[in-house]
Design an enzyme around this catalytic site. Structure first.
Site, mmCIF file in Angstrom:
data_model
loop_
_atom_site.group_PDB
_atom_site.id
_atom_site.type_symbol
_atom_site.label_atom_id
_atom_site.label_comp_id
_atom_site.label_asym_id
_atom_site.label_seq_id
_atom_site.Cartn_x
_atom_site.Cartn_y
_atom_site.Cartn_z
ATOM 1 N N CYS A 112 -33.947 30.872 59.642
ATOM 2 C CA CYS A 112 -33.872 29.410 59.824
ATOM 3 C C CYS A 112 -34.685 28.663 58.778
ATOM 4 C CB CYS A 112 -34.368 29.035 61.215
ATOM 5 S SG CYS A 112 -33.520 29.937 62.503
ATOM 6 N N HIS A 259 -35.262 21.671 61.498
ATOM 7 C CA HIS A 259 -34.280 22.723 61.765
ATOM 8 C C HIS A 259 -33.751 22.549 63.187
ATOM 9 C CE1 HIS A 259 -32.323 26.406 62.569
ATOM 10 N NE2 HIS A 259 -33.273 26.878 63.351
ATOM 11 N N ASN A 289 -27.099 25.913 66.770
ATOM 12 C CA ASN A 289 -28.074 26.330 65.752
ATOM 13 C C ASN A 289 -27.324 27.068 64.646
ATOM 14 O OD1 ASN A 289 -30.038 27.615 64.227
ATOM 15 N ND2 ASN A 289 -31.225 28.339 65.977
HETATM 16 N N1 ACO Z 1 -26.936 30.667 80.985
HETATM 17 C C1 ACO Z 1 -27.419 30.731 82.211
HETATM 18 N N2 ACO Z 1 -28.568 31.342 82.530
HETATM 19 C C2 ACO Z 1 -29.258 31.918 81.535
HETATM 20 C C3 ACO Z 1 -28.815 31.898 80.208
HETATM 21 C C4 ACO Z 1 -27.601 31.238 79.944
HETATM 22 N N3 ACO Z 1 -27.084 31.147 78.717
HETATM 23 N N4 ACO Z 1 -29.710 32.535 79.434
HETATM 24 C C5 ACO Z 1 -30.687 32.965 80.247
HETATM 25 N N5 ACO Z 1 -30.418 32.587 81.526
HETATM 26 C C6 ACO Z 1 -31.210 32.809 82.716
HETATM 27 C C7 ACO Z 1 -32.110 34.011 82.592
HETATM 28 O O1 ACO Z 1 -31.430 35.190 82.912
HETATM 29 C C8 ACO Z 1 -33.196 33.677 83.597
HETATM 30 O O2 ACO Z 1 -32.730 33.989 84.879
HETATM 31 P P1 ACO Z 1 -33.766 34.576 86.003
HETATM 32 O O3 ACO Z 1 -34.780 33.484 86.193
HETATM 33 O O4 ACO Z 1 -32.875 34.819 87.154
HETATM 34 O O5 ACO Z 1 -34.341 35.816 85.379
HETATM 35 C C9 ACO Z 1 -33.302 32.148 83.504
HETATM 36 O O6 ACO Z 1 -32.062 31.698 82.926
HETATM 37 C C10 ACO Z 1 -34.446 31.696 82.657
HETATM 38 O O7 ACO Z 1 -34.419 32.469 81.447
HETATM 39 P P2 ACO Z 1 -35.422 32.241 80.300
HETATM 40 O O8 ACO Z 1 -35.060 33.119 79.124
HETATM 41 O O9 ACO Z 1 -36.807 32.309 80.825
HETATM 42 O O10 ACO Z 1 -35.043 30.738 79.973
HETATM 43 P P3 ACO Z 1 -35.812 29.694 79.144
HETATM 44 O O11 ACO Z 1 -36.080 28.534 79.989
HETATM 45 O O12 ACO Z 1 -36.925 30.288 78.357
HETATM 46 O O13 ACO Z 1 -34.671 29.263 78.112
HETATM 47 C C11 ACO Z 1 -34.038 29.619 75.829
HETATM 48 C C12 ACO Z 1 -34.093 30.210 77.225
HETATM 49 C C13 ACO Z 1 -33.104 28.404 75.861
HETATM 50 C C14 ACO Z 1 -33.494 30.647 74.870
HETATM 51 C C15 ACO Z 1 -35.438 29.165 75.459
HETATM 52 O O14 ACO Z 1 -36.367 30.186 75.659
HETATM 53 C C16 ACO Z 1 -35.489 28.710 74.058
HETATM 54 O O15 ACO Z 1 -34.864 27.748 73.669
HETATM 55 N N6 ACO Z 1 -36.307 29.372 73.250
HETATM 56 C C17 ACO Z 1 -36.399 29.025 71.854
HETATM 57 C C18 ACO Z 1 -35.610 29.984 71.115
HETATM 58 C C19 ACO Z 1 -34.712 29.344 70.145
HETATM 59 O O16 ACO Z 1 -34.514 28.162 70.052
HETATM 60 N N7 ACO Z 1 -34.146 30.186 69.356
HETATM 61 C C20 ACO Z 1 -33.262 29.722 68.386
HETATM 62 C C21 ACO Z 1 -33.128 30.740 67.369
HETATM 63 S S1 ACO Z 1 -34.564 30.965 66.515
HETATM 64 C C22 ACO Z 1 -34.818 29.692 65.595
HETATM 65 O O17 ACO Z 1 -33.887 29.084 65.133
HETATM 66 C C23 ACO Z 1 -36.159 29.284 65.503
#
Ligand code: ACO
Length: 332
Positions: A112, A259, A289
């Site tokens: 990224c 980004h 993204n």
């Molecule tokens: N749809 C529905 N439910 C989902 C999904 C989905 N797509 N993905 C995960 N879940 C569920 C999980 O299984 C979990 O369920 P559980 O509580 O029963 O175990 C619940 O949702 C919460 O999961 P988490 O992974 O803890 O969710 P979080 O609130 O952290 O959100 C996310 C996940 C959106 C990926 C978040 O962590 C995030 O945005 N992180 C930043 C990462 C990012 O932006 N990466 C981009 C690429 S890297 C870069 O460009 C920098």
């Protein structure tokens, strides 16, 4: 001598994939995706179309916008995490598509942060080398390597395909336009927190069936919360650093181009910096993204919709896998 952006171009595939489309393939919902990421839809390339194909379209548009012929491009820098092949670099596949045999080309593998690293490199090449028109392109086709299954849903919902490009050239003499400063960082201690292990062929034979049985090895792996927590600290930090290096303040910024990893990350960054939201561009809602392509796609959109004008102070800031992060300030 300064380098400046002479022209820009964007190319995204026509195919729009909504959150509801994804919800038909695995267990997710429009509400979950919007709430956690801000994303409403993204673009997917058709089968057989690769990163260099998208890059070519963006490059042609950037050259036209810059008012140059393609054959005037004298260096190619391409940022991607979704290369056409494991090796050689994708710039080597883009170059013949532009009929630029003989022109030096290289890939930047900073995910990224690729376009921010690339802009820094282009600036240095302009200052030290004979180059007049460097093509800097970020391009990604993520959709062919995403896991359309419940086990991959956290990663799959985030990413989209697209390409953004700029022609970087020596700024006209006496012009205020051009790159002012850059600040780059990396911390490889976090490398395994966001990675794709499938091509670990230097350590593990690709034919190792047991290795591939693990979802974490066969598909992109992300510790989302860890990424989120680091990003919201590093991005404001590096914006302050790059501004301080030229004596500017947050109030001096006319446009912040973060980004587009996650709208919630960018909302944190904006509130932490105390910058007015109207001075920030976000378009992740429509493109997801697009990794190395997200900053040029967003900046190009801001140029075209009048959110930013020639001579404005622009700050680009990125955070990505590696971890890598960085910022660039420039007068457009
Ligand atoms: N749809 C529905 N439910 C989902 C999904 C989905 N797509 N993905 C995960 N879940 C569920 C999980 O299984 C979990 O369920 P559980 O509580 O029963 O175990 C619940 O949702 C919460 O999961 P988490 O992974 O803890 O969710 P979080 O609130 O952290 O959100 C996310 C996940 C959106 C990926 C978040 O962590 C995030 O945005 N992180 C930043 C990462 C990012 O932006 N990466 C981009 C690429 S890297 C870069 O460009 C920098």
């Amino acid at each position: 001598m300064k380098s400046y952006i002479k022209g820009m171009g964007t190319y995204v595939p026509d195919r729009i994939v909504t959150n509801d489309d994804l919800a038909k393939r695995f267990d997710t919902s429009d509400e979950w995706i919007r709430q956690r990421t801000g994303i409403e839809e993204r673009r997917y390339a058709e089968e057989g179309i690769g990163t260099s194909d998208l890059a070519k379209e963006a490059a042609v548009r950037a050259a036209a916008d810059a008012g140059i012929e393609i054959e005037q491009i004298d260096f190619i820098i391409l940022g991607t995490l979704s290369p056409d092949h494991h090796f050689p670099g994708t710039a080597c596949y883009l170059q013949p598509k532009l009929e630029l045999a003989g022109v030096p080309c290289l890939d930047i593998r900073q995910q990224c942060t690729g376009w921010v690293y690339g802009m820094t490199l282009a600036d240095s090449l302009i200052k030290t080398g004979p180059y007049q028109n460097i093509l800097l392109v970020g391009s990604e086709v993520h959709s062919h390597a995403l896991h359309f299954d419940d086990a991959g849903r956290d990663v799959t919902v985030i990413f989209g395909d697209g390409a953004g490009a700029a022609i970087v050239s020596p700024a006209p003499e006496g012009s205020e336009r051009g790159v002012l400063a850059h600040a780059l960082h990396a911390d490889g201690r976090h490398a395994d927190r966001l990675c794709y292990r499938l091509f670990d062929i230097s350590r593990i034979p690709l034919a190792d069936a047991e290795y591939l049985e693990s979802v974490e090895n066969a598909w992109p792996y992300m510790e989302g919360r860890h990424v989120f927590k680091e990003a919201v600290v590093r991005m404001p930090e590096v914006v302050r650093e790059v501004l301080a290096s030229t004596g500017h303040t947050i109030d001096d910024i006319d446009l912040l181009v973060p980004h587009q990893a996650n709208l919630r990350i960018n909302e944190y960054v904006v509130s932490s910096l105390g910058i007015a939201p109207e001075k920030v561009i976000n378009n992740i809602q429509r493109f997801g993204n697009t990794t190395a392509a997200s900053i040029p796609i967003a900046l190009d959109e801001a140029r075209r919709n009048g959110q930013v004008s020639q001579g404005d102070l622009v700050c680009l800031v990125a955070f990505g896998a590696g971890f890598t992060w960085g910022a660039v300030t420039l007068r457009l």
